[in-house]
Design a protein around this motif. Structure first.
Motif, PDB file in Angstrom:
ATOM      1  N   PRO A  16       0.794  -1.234   0.000  1.00 40.14           N
ATOM      2  CA  PRO A  16       0.000   0.000   0.000  1.00 40.14           C
ATOM      3  C   PRO A  16       0.824   1.281   0.000  1.00 40.14           C
ATOM      4  O   PRO A  16       0.428   2.269  -0.643  1.00 40.14           O
ATOM      5  N   THR A  17       1.951   1.287   0.671  1.00 39.83           N
ATOM      6  CA  THR A  17       2.737   2.521   0.765  1.00 39.83           C
ATOM      7  C   THR A  17       3.405   2.855  -0.558  1.00 39.83           C
ATOM      8  O   THR A  17       3.329   4.000  -1.041  1.00 39.83           O
ATOM      9  N   ASP A  18       4.067   1.874  -1.165  1.00 40.87           N
ATOM     10  CA  ASP A  18       4.696   2.120  -2.458  1.00 40.87           C
ATOM     11  C   ASP A  18       3.659   2.426  -3.531  1.00 40.87           C
ATOM     12  O   ASP A  18       3.906   3.239  -4.426  1.00 40.87           O
ATOM     13  N   ASP A  71       0.099  11.470   1.360  1.00 38.19           N
ATOM     14  CA  ASP A  71      -1.325  11.251   1.651  1.00 38.19           C
ATOM     15  C   ASP A  71      -1.645   9.786   1.388  1.00 38.19           C
ATOM     16  O   ASP A  71      -2.374   9.437   0.460  1.00 38.19           O
ATOM     17  N   LEU A  72      -1.074   8.911   2.225  1.00 47.23           N
ATOM     18  CA  LEU A  72      -1.140   7.477   1.966  1.00 47.23           C
ATOM     19  C   LEU A  72      -2.563   6.925   2.001  1.00 47.23           C
ATOM     20  O   LEU A  72      -2.833   5.883   1.406  1.00 47.23           O
ATOM     21  N   ASN A  73      -3.448   7.613   2.696  1.00 46.08           N
ATOM     22  CA  ASN A  73      -4.833   7.154   2.797  1.00 46.08           C
ATOM     23  C   ASN A  73      -5.773   7.924   1.883  1.00 46.08           C
ATOM     24  O   ASN A  73      -6.977   7.987   2.129  1.00 46.08           O
ATOM     25  N   ASN A  74      -5.209   8.487   0.821  1.00 46.29           N
ATOM     26  CA  ASN A  74      -6.050   9.175  -0.146  1.00 46.29           C
ATOM     27  C   ASN A  74      -7.109   8.207  -0.686  1.00 46.29           C
ATOM     28  O   ASN A  74      -6.827   7.021  -0.916  1.00 46.29           O
ATOM     29  N   GLN A  75      -8.298   8.700  -0.888  1.00 47.34           N
ATOM     30  CA  GLN A  75      -9.396   7.830  -1.315  1.00 47.34           C
ATOM     31  C   GLN A  75      -9.100   7.129  -2.636  1.00 47.34           C
ATOM     32  O   GLN A  75      -9.532   5.988  -2.855  1.00 47.34           O
ATOM     33  N   SER A  76      -8.358   7.784  -3.519  1.00 51.33           N
ATOM     34  CA  SER A  76      -8.005   7.145  -4.796  1.00 51.33           C
ATOM     35  C   SER A  76      -7.155   5.901  -4.566  1.00 51.33           C
ATOM     36  O   SER A  76      -7.308   4.888  -5.262  1.00 51.33           O
ATOM     37  N   VAL A  77      -6.253   5.974  -3.576  1.00 49.19           N
ATOM     38  CA  VAL A  77      -5.418   4.820  -3.238  1.00 49.19           C
ATOM     39  C   VAL A  77      -6.268   3.716  -2.630  1.00 49.19           C
ATOM     40  O   VAL A  77      -6.159   2.539  -3.015  1.00 49.19           O
ATOM     41  N   LEU A  78      -7.124   4.073  -1.694  1.00 43.91           N
ATOM     42  CA  LEU A  78      -7.974   3.080  -1.042  1.00 43.91           C
ATOM     43  C   LEU A  78      -8.902   2.397  -2.039  1.00 43.91           C
ATOM     44  O   LEU A  78      -9.119   1.178  -1.969  1.00 43.91           O
TER      45      LEU A  78
END
Length: 253
Positions: free
Chosen positions: A176-178, A188-195
């Motif tokens: 998830p981080t990379d 912004d590791l918890n950005n909604q696009s990432v999730l």
């Protein structure tokens, strides 16, 4: 006499979530403590931890006396790295930054002996075969290998259906981080696009019949991923747990 069965590999074929801890401190003692804590697996992180082969071996030996399967993450997708780790007796390996089906296929060959792979035969003089005490090691080792490939970039997500179709890949692990950094959200590791991308990836992995994996330090997030179908779940790191406890204790009177 065949090699001992890989209980983690067998368990991952069922419905139960297999929970594990990252080992980043480089300590055989912390590995033993973690293994005895009841985790299903502990991951020796040779990508980001201070590890050479001797340090990896010390932790593998420490974990052997516990109920936790030793998983090793190698620094890169290199055949020679995998060969050295497997000869230490490791049966479960994670490989970072896998971005194509061709790369995944090459990794499957790297962890298998000829004629199905390209792994060099040296286990007779190594810990993997008990230094020759398991005469059928070469004939039975392939079946117990658990290969975990990491998808952690936009390129990997684009190739995810093809990666999931590779026979011999057991777990597809989302980094998830990379992934967040590659998507432009390093701050912004918890950005909604990432999730949302992670949720879609888990769905793709499940639909392909592979085991999805991920790590989170948040208890509620871990529970949500488990409920979504993740069966290889990292819930923390020895380094993070120690740092957190030390900082918390510093504020006590």
């Amino acid at each position: 006499m065949p090699v001992a069965p890989n209980e983690l590999k067998a368990a991952l074929q069922g419905d139960a979530c297999q929970v594990g801890l990252w080992l980043n401190l480089g300590s055989a003692i912390s590995a033993e403590v973690a293994g005895n804590a009841g985790y299903d697996w502990c991951l020796i992180d040779a990508e980001h931890g201070p590890y050479d082969l001797a340090a990896i071996q010390a932790q593998v030996i420490a974990l052997a006396g516990t109920g936790a399967e030793a998983v090793v993450r190698v620094p890169a997708a290199e055949d020679w790295m995998l060969k050295q780790v497997l000869d230490l007796g490791v049966r479960s390996v994670m490989v970072p930054m896998v971005e194509s089906a061709a790369q995944a296929e090459a990794l499957v060959r790297a962890v298998r002996y000829p004629p199905h792979g390209v792994r060099g035969f040296g286990a007779t003089v190594a810990r993997a075969s008990g230094f020759g005490a398991v005469p059928d090691y070469a004939q039975t080792a392939d079946a117990e290998m658990c290969l975990i490939v990491q998808v952690e970039s936009r390129a990997a997500l684009n190739a995810l259906p093809e990666i999931c179709a590779v026979e011999g890949v057991d777990v597809v692990f989302i980094g998830p981080t990379d992934l967040a950094a590659d998507m432009g959200y390093i701050a912004d590791l918890n950005n909604q696009s990432v999730l949302d991308a992670i949720d879609r990836a888990i769905d793709t992995i499940v639909e392909a019949g592979k085991v999805p994996g991920i790590i989170s330090l948040d208890r509620d997030v871990c529970a949500a991923y488990r409920d979504k179908g993740v069966r290889f779940l990292g819930v923390g790191s020895d380094a993070c747990l120690l740092a957190s406890a030390v900082r918390a204790t510093r504020h006590l009177p």
